[in-house]
Motif scaffolding. Structure first.
Motif, PDB file in Angstrom:
ATOM      1  N   ALA A 632       0.816  -1.221   0.000  1.00 15.25           N
ATOM      2  CA  ALA A 632       0.000   0.000   0.000  1.00 15.25           C
ATOM      3  C   ALA A 632       0.848   1.269   0.000  1.00 15.25           C
ATOM      4  CB  ALA A 632      -0.947  -0.004   1.200  1.00 15.25           C
ATOM      5  N   GLY A 633       1.909   1.295   0.823  1.00 12.20           N
ATOM      6  CA  GLY A 633       2.769   2.474   0.887  1.00 12.20           C
ATOM      7  C   GLY A 633       2.081   3.709   1.438  1.00 12.20           C
ATOM      8  N   LEU A 634       1.123   3.511   2.351  1.00 12.98           N
ATOM      9  CA  LEU A 634       0.390   4.636   2.925  1.00 12.98           C
ATOM     10  C   LEU A 634       1.075   5.160   4.179  1.00 12.98           C
ATOM     11  CD1 LEU A 634      -3.233   3.162   2.715  1.00 12.98           C
ATOM     12  CD2 LEU A 634      -2.231   4.861   1.194  1.00 12.98           C
ATOM     13  N   GLU A 635       0.770   6.427   4.515  1.00 15.17           N
ATOM     14  CA  GLU A 635       1.165   6.927   5.823  1.00 15.17           C
ATOM     15  C   GLU A 635       0.469   6.077   6.888  1.00 15.17           C
ATOM     16  OE1 GLU A 635       1.154  11.264   6.460  1.00 15.17           O
ATOM     17  OE2 GLU A 635       0.560  11.400   4.358  1.00 15.17           O
ATOM     18  N   GLN A 636       1.084   5.996   8.066  1.00 19.94           N
ATOM     19  CA  GLN A 636       0.585   5.052   9.059  1.00 19.94           C
ATOM     20  C   GLN A 636      -0.842   5.352   9.478  1.00 19.94           C
ATOM     21  OE1 GLN A 636       2.374   2.086  10.254  1.00 19.94           O
ATOM     22  NE2 GLN A 636       0.165   1.911  10.394  1.00 19.94           N
ATOM     23  N   TRP A 637      -1.184   6.622   9.674  1.00 18.67           N
ATOM     24  CA  TRP A 637      -2.547   6.925  10.118  1.00 18.67           C
ATOM     25  C   TRP A 637      -3.565   6.592   9.034  1.00 18.67           C
ATOM     26  CZ3 TRP A 637      -5.862  10.369   7.783  1.00 18.67           C
ATOM     27  CH2 TRP A 637      -5.305  11.290   6.889  1.00 18.67           C
ATOM     28  N   LYS A 638      -3.171   6.753   7.782  1.00 18.62           N
ATOM     29  CA  LYS A 638      -4.068   6.389   6.679  1.00 18.62           C
ATOM     30  C   LYS A 638      -4.241   4.875   6.596  1.00 18.62           C
ATOM     31  CE  LYS A 638      -2.996  10.441   3.831  1.00 18.62           C
ATOM     32  NZ  LYS A 638      -2.386  10.909   2.548  1.00 18.62           N
ATOM     33  N   GLU A 639      -3.153   4.147   6.890  1.00 20.58           N
ATOM     34  CA  GLU A 639      -3.249   2.684   6.886  1.00 20.58           C
ATOM     35  C   GLU A 639      -4.173   2.191   7.993  1.00 20.58           C
ATOM     36  OE1 GLU A 639      -0.140  -0.662   8.049  1.00 20.58           O
ATOM     37  OE2 GLU A 639       0.430   0.289   6.151  1.00 20.58           O
ATOM     38  N   PHE A 640      -4.052   2.793   9.184  1.00 19.97           N
ATOM     39  CA  PHE A 640      -4.962   2.440  10.278  1.00 19.97           C
ATOM     40  C   PHE A 640      -6.417   2.708   9.875  1.00 19.97           C
ATOM     41  CE2 PHE A 640      -1.636   3.151  13.880  1.00 19.97           C
ATOM     42  CZ  PHE A 640      -1.169   1.859  13.677  1.00 19.97           C
ATOM     43  N   LEU A 641      -6.653   3.858   9.261  1.00 21.14           N
ATOM     44  CA  LEU A 641      -8.004   4.224   8.843  1.00 21.14           C
ATOM     45  C   LEU A 641      -8.517   3.271   7.770  1.00 21.14           C
ATOM     46  CD1 LEU A 641      -9.918   6.464   9.737  1.00 21.14           C
ATOM     47  CD2 LEU A 641      -9.167   7.799   7.746  1.00 21.14           C
ATOM     48  N   LEU A 642      -7.626   2.845   6.872  1.00 16.60           N
ATOM     49  CA  LEU A 642      -8.002   1.882   5.838  1.00 16.60           C
ATOM     50  C   LEU A 642      -8.458   0.568   6.465  1.00 16.60           C
ATOM     51  CD1 LEU A 642      -8.104   0.821   2.894  1.00 16.60           C
ATOM     52  CD2 LEU A 642      -5.670   0.234   3.141  1.00 16.60           C
ATOM     53  N   PHE A 643      -7.702   0.063   7.432  1.00 19.19           N
ATOM     54  CA  PHE A 643      -8.075  -1.194   8.083  1.00 19.19           C
ATOM     55  C   PHE A 643      -9.407  -1.054   8.818  1.00 19.19           C
ATOM     56  CE2 PHE A 643      -3.585  -2.588   7.671  1.00 19.19           C
ATOM     57  CZ  PHE A 643      -3.826  -3.857   7.175  1.00 19.19           C
ATOM     58  N   ALA A 644      -9.612   0.072   9.495  1.00 15.27           N
ATOM     59  CA  ALA A 644     -10.879   0.288  10.194  1.00 15.27           C
ATOM     60  C   ALA A 644     -12.040   0.296   9.204  1.00 15.27           C
ATOM     61  CB  ALA A 644     -10.837   1.589  10.984  1.00 15.27           C
ATOM     62  N   GLY A 645     -11.866   0.981   8.080  1.00 11.00           N
ATOM     63  CA  GLY A 645     -12.912   1.038   7.064  1.00 11.00           C
ATOM     64  C   GLY A 645     -13.190  -0.318   6.445  1.00 11.00           C
ATOM     65  N   LEU A 646     -12.117  -1.087   6.176  1.00 10.59           N
ATOM     66  CA  LEU A 646     -12.305  -2.422   5.598  1.00 10.59           C
ATOM     67  C   LEU A 646     -13.077  -3.329   6.545  1.00 10.59           C
ATOM     68  CD1 LEU A 646      -8.788  -3.050   3.978  1.00 10.59           C
ATOM     69  CD2 LEU A 646     -10.948  -2.676   2.782  1.00 10.59           C
ATOM     70  N   LEU A 647     -12.758  -3.261   7.846  1.00 12.37           N
ATOM     71  CA  LEU A 647     -13.456  -4.121   8.795  1.00 12.37           C
ATOM     72  C   LEU A 647     -14.918  -3.714   8.935  1.00 12.37           C
ATOM     73  CD1 LEU A 647     -13.276  -6.519  10.650  1.00 12.37           C
ATOM     74  CD2 LEU A 647     -12.560  -5.011  12.506  1.00 12.37           C
ATOM     75  N   LEU A 648     -15.194  -2.415   8.873  1.00 12.16           N
ATOM     76  CA  LEU A 648     -16.596  -1.986   8.922  1.00 12.16           C
ATOM     77  C   LEU A 648     -17.351  -2.500   7.699  1.00 12.16           C
ATOM     78  CD1 LEU A 648     -16.390   1.676  10.287  1.00 12.16           C
ATOM     79  CD2 LEU A 648     -17.292  -0.341  11.449  1.00 12.16           C
ATOM     80  N   GLY A 649     -16.687  -2.482   6.535  1.00 14.32           N
ATOM     81  CA  GLY A 649     -17.307  -3.053   5.340  1.00 14.32           C
ATOM     82  C   GLY A 649     -17.577  -4.539   5.499  1.00 14.32           C
ATOM     83  N   VAL A 650     -16.612  -5.254   6.068  1.00 11.41           N
ATOM     84  CA  VAL A 650     -16.787  -6.687   6.321  1.00 11.41           C
ATOM     85  C   VAL A 650     -17.898  -6.908   7.347  1.00 11.41           C
ATOM     86  CG1 VAL A 650     -15.669  -8.693   7.377  1.00 11.41           C
ATOM     87  CG2 VAL A 650     -14.454  -7.360   5.648  1.00 11.41           C
ATOM     88  N   PHE A 651     -18.004  -6.003   8.313  1.00 13.15           N
ATOM     89  CA  PHE A 651     -19.073  -6.103   9.313  1.00 13.15           C
ATOM     90  C   PHE A 651     -20.450  -6.123   8.651  1.00 13.15           C
ATOM     91  CE2 PHE A 651     -22.173  -3.160  11.267  1.00 13.15           C
ATOM     92  CZ  PHE A 651     -22.635  -3.953  12.302  1.00 13.15           C
ATOM     93  N   PHE A 652     -20.665  -5.258   7.674  1.00 11.17           N
ATOM     94  CA  PHE A 652     -21.964  -5.226   6.994  1.00 11.17           C
ATOM     95  C   PHE A 652     -22.196  -6.509   6.189  1.00 11.17           C
ATOM     96  CE2 PHE A 652     -21.333  -0.581   7.554  1.00 11.17           C
ATOM     97  CZ  PHE A 652     -22.511  -0.311   8.248  1.00 11.17           C
ATOM     98  N   ILE A 653     -21.148  -6.990   5.535  1.00 10.81           N
ATOM     99  CA  ILE A 653     -21.278  -8.244   4.776  1.00 10.81           C
ATOM    100  C   ILE A 653     -21.596  -9.399   5.713  1.00 10.81           C
ATOM    101  CG2 ILE A 653     -20.023  -9.905   3.342  1.00 10.81           C
ATOM    102  CD1 ILE A 653     -18.421  -7.515   2.232  1.00 10.81           C
ATOM    103  N   SER A 655     -22.927  -9.259   8.673  1.00  9.21           N
ATOM    104  CA  SER A 655     -24.259  -9.087   9.266  1.00  9.21           C
ATOM    105  C   SER A 655     -25.345  -9.601   8.334  1.00  9.21           C
ATOM    106  CB  SER A 655     -24.498  -7.612   9.591  1.00  9.21           C
ATOM    107  OG  SER A 655     -23.564  -7.143  10.546  1.00  9.21           O
ATOM    108  N   ILE A 656     -25.191  -9.360   7.037  1.00 13.03           N
ATOM    109  CA  ILE A 656     -26.161  -9.859   6.056  1.00 13.03           C
ATOM    110  C   ILE A 656     -26.131 -11.389   6.025  1.00 13.03           C
ATOM    111  CG2 ILE A 656     -26.740  -9.935   3.604  1.00 13.03           C
ATOM    112  CD1 ILE A 656     -25.626  -7.051   3.422  1.00 13.03           C
ATOM    113  N   MET A 657     -24.902 -11.952   6.013  1.00 11.12           N
ATOM    114  CA  MET A 657     -24.785 -13.411   6.027  1.00 11.12           C
ATOM    115  C   MET A 657     -25.408 -13.995   7.296  1.00 11.12           C
ATOM    116  SD  MET A 657     -20.857 -13.672   4.632  1.00 11.12           S
ATOM    117  CE  MET A 657     -20.779 -15.455   4.687  1.00 11.12           C
TER     118      MET A 657
END
Length: 705
Positions: A632-653, A655-657
């Motif tokens: 990814a090569g992101l700044e660390q805070w952006k990488e943390f935010l990316l992981f948080a966003g990805l997990l929230l997306g997985v949370f919705f998936i 929850s539907i399952m």
């Protein structure tokens, strides 16, 4: 006849198993706590490579349990598998410790030994993971169900006790014990190696008391064979045979209907596992990215004590021991009183939200942490600060630049580095230095992407200048960096704590050295001719880089002037506590609940299949981090935010399952699985199956197993 503890139904053999598990978990978590800083500071890898290798190792540790289960169930049995793979485990620890001895070869040798040691450790710890807990359960007679339950509670406590103590002790051995001129990684890795040897010796010592069950064949292998046969048979009969209700029904020619029905049910649960690796991608960063974050924070709790950055991981082990009873006895009952239906899948989904919130908290911390970091100059630029050692103010003019519009005062601590545009890889600049109305020329060569200090001082012919290269990167272990500049005509030796500095004469700068964080009121100072100390350097704080300028009239009157080149860490380590609280709360709801749900929804003889599937979600979660860290090569805070966003997306998936998942009543499982088999189970079989349910449910109470 099995020997019992006095007056109880507990076999004496379980004492050896519990002590073995405590020592093994101490060795594993104690070694793993140090890995990221070892890669950074000893092997000199960058943060991304260190993170990637850390998670590659973690991933391998969760792939190898499948190999260990196959060996134990199909070939050697649990006892011999634990013995043989523990020997591999010990060899791995010894190789890893030898690789941390500086006198053993060059850096390539250290890297080779370290990687070999980690591979052997992964084979050892992963290989015995599915065996030890189950072997402990084998020691009990079938009628002693309650004793077996209590054993697994003790077993679980020994795991967390070993984890907690090791993550406190091994960082102390690394940082507070000096060997070979630096942090003592050889000792810090050697103690876990010694504990693993103790674990092996203790386990062998109880060999005459163990109840050993012979290998019964591996159900996981049978499941894979059945699935493979169904797929192959379906493909071969694509046109000739009529359709069947389920693709697994194509295995009926070779496998029993009971097995096929059981596999169908297990696959329903395994489908729910597909989104789960993202949770572990966040959870396992406690030992990598969060430890790296801690190195850039203030770790002092007043004057009382300071902690090591790799010691923060002990919070997870400590908090889980606190949270498990709180959730079971307080939080879940209160939620039920509010008439909220607390289903296992809802708990798991909520655990995902808590993990995402933990990374949101980590993002906020990181945004404030980086404020003390000096960003490296981009291509075509360099960084510059000026030290004025002339007794008066000085003006500095650089061609085509207005970096220093105001005069620079005598011994002024530069507020920040200035970015100087070069445009090429290197550039020779003629600067104009004005002192007391007289202009002097100062010609220096600058290279791009470097940081410099320009030293200006008086001489008999006017103002002289000298350019020295600076080290602006914060120390990876969190300790301050220090160097000295002397105006004296005689070289000086200084001792700061346990570190000696050789300071050259005539406005030259000593080498940068790492010192322990702390107050230094009486630094010894001497030259070849006389003593010149003690000197008071005051507080050298976490994460800072200092240049101490030594001035005076003769060695007897030296005065230190401390300049802060890189600011000290001003965000306290306590700000990491909320993210650890959130991630541990997420673990309690996600991990423990997930395993209990999985085992309740599958037949007893398929528990090992689900265990393998669960461990693979942890392995693939670490693979995700490995990919992101390297790609990814992101700044660390952006990488943390990316992981948080990805997990929230997985949370919705997820929850539907979960919404479309139909729970199976555990009391009706046997009847459900036997449909179509034409066979009824005896009461003895049912009793045994329920006992196995309890046994296996307890063995996997936490992923620390």
């Amino acid at each position: 006849m099995t020997k019992k503890l006095c007056g109880t139904n507990y076999p004496i053999s379980i004492c050896f198993i519990v002590v073995n598990e405590f020592c093994e978990r101490f060795s594993y978590y104690g070694m793993k706590a140090l890995l990221t800083l070892y890669f950074l500071n000893y092997l000199h890898w960058d943060k991304d490579l260190s993170t990637a290798v850390y998670h590659a190792f973690s991933s391998l540790c969760y792939f190898t349990p499948i190999l260990g289960a196959l060996i134990a169930d199909s070939w050697l049995g649990k006892f011999k598998t634990i013995i043989y793979l523990s020997i591999v485990y010990v060899i791995g620890h010894v190789v890893k410790s030898v690789g941390a001895i500086p006198t053993v070869g060059n850096n390539d040798v250290h890297i080779a030994l370290s990687l070999l040691g980690l591979i052997l450790i992964a084979l050892g710890t992963g290989g015995i993971k599915p065996c030890v807990a189950a072997f402990g359960g084998d020691q009990f007679d079938e009628e002693h169900v309650s004793e077996r339950q209590k054993f697994f509670s003790i077993f679980y406590m020994s795991i967390n006790a070993g984890s907690l103590l090791s993550t406190v002790i091994t960082p102390i051995l690394r940082g507070d014990v000096q060997c070979f001129g630096g942090d003592c990684y050889a000792l810090a890795f050697g103690v876990p190696a010694a504990l693993m040897i103790v674990a092996l010796v203790v386990f062998i010592a109880g060999s005459g008391m163990y109840k050993r069950n012979p290998p019964q064949g591996n159900i996981l292998l049978e499941v894979c064979n059945c699935i493979g046969f169904a797929i192959k048979n379906r493909w071969r009969s694509l046109k000739s045979d009529p359709q069947r209700n389920h693709w697994l029904d194509w295995a009926e020619e070779k496998y029993s209907k009971r097995l096929i029905q059981e596999i169908k049910m297990v696959l329903r649960v395994l489908v729910l596992y597909i989104p789960l690796p993202m949770f572990w991608a966040l959870f396992d960063q406690q030992g990598s990215r969060w430890t790296l974050q801690a190195t850039r924070m203030n770790m002092a709790f007043g004057d009382a004590f300071s902690i090591k950055p790799d010691q923060m991981q002990m919070l997870n082990a400590l908090l889980i021991l606190v949270f498990v009873p709180i959730f079971d006895l307080v939080i879940y009952p209160l939620v039920r009183l509010c008439r909220i239906n607390v289903t296992p899948l809802r708990k798991m989904a909520t655990g995902m939200v808590f993990a995402a919130l933990a990374f949101g908290a980590a993002t906020l911390v990181e945004v404030n942490v980086v404020k003390t970091v000096v960003d490296p100059p981009p291509a075509g630029n360099c960084l510059l600060q000026v030290f004025n050692l002339a007794n008066g103010s000085i003006s500095v003019k650089i061609p085509d630049s207005d970096l220093f519009p105001e005069p620079i005062q005598y011994l002024e601590d530069p507020p920040e580095y200035k970015t100087l545009l070069l445009g090429t890889s290197s550039k020779d600049l003629m600067m104009q230095v004005t002192f007391e109305g007289t202009a002097y020329e100062c010609e220096q060569m600058f290279e791009q992407e470097k940081a410099y200090s320009l030293i200006l001082y008086s001489s008999t012919t006017g103002i002289k200048c000298k350019l020295v290269e600076d080290f602006i990167k914060k120390n990876e272990n969190g300790n301050p960096l220090l160097r000295f500049l002397s105006t004296e005509t005689e070289a000086i030796d200084l001792t700061v704590g346990a570190v000696t500095f050789q300071v050259p004469a005539n406005y030259n700068v000593s080498a940068n050295r790492t010192v322990e964080r702390g107050e230094y009121p009486d630094v010894s100072c001497h030259s070849e001719s006389k003593e010149c100390g003690p000197l008071n350097l005051g507080l050298l704080d976490f994460g800072a880089s200092y240049t101490v300028i030594l001035t005076g009239e003769g060695l007897s009157n030296i005065v230190p002037h401390k300049m802060e080149d890189v600011k000290a860490n001003n965000v306290h380590i306590a700000w990491q506590i909320p993210q650890y609280v959130l991630i541990t709360a997420g673990e309690v709801m996600f991990s423990i609940t997930g395993l209990e749900f999985s085992y309740a929804q599958a037949p007893a003889n398929m528990k090992s299949v689900l265990q393998a599937g669960w461990l693979l979600t942890v392995a693939f979660g670490n693979v995700i981090v490995l990919i992101v860290a390297e790609g990814a090569g992101l700044e660390q805070w952006k990488e943390f935010l990316l992981f948080a966003g990805l997990l929230l997306g997985v949370f919705f998936i997820f929850s539907i399952m979960a919404y479309f998942y139909t729970y199976v009543d555990p009391d009706q499982l046997d009847k459900f699985y036997l449909e179509g088999s034409g066979k009824e189970e005896s009461d003895d079989d049912n009793t045994k199956k329920k006992s196995n349910d309890i046994n296996l449910k307890k063995t996997e109470k936490s992923t620390r197993l």
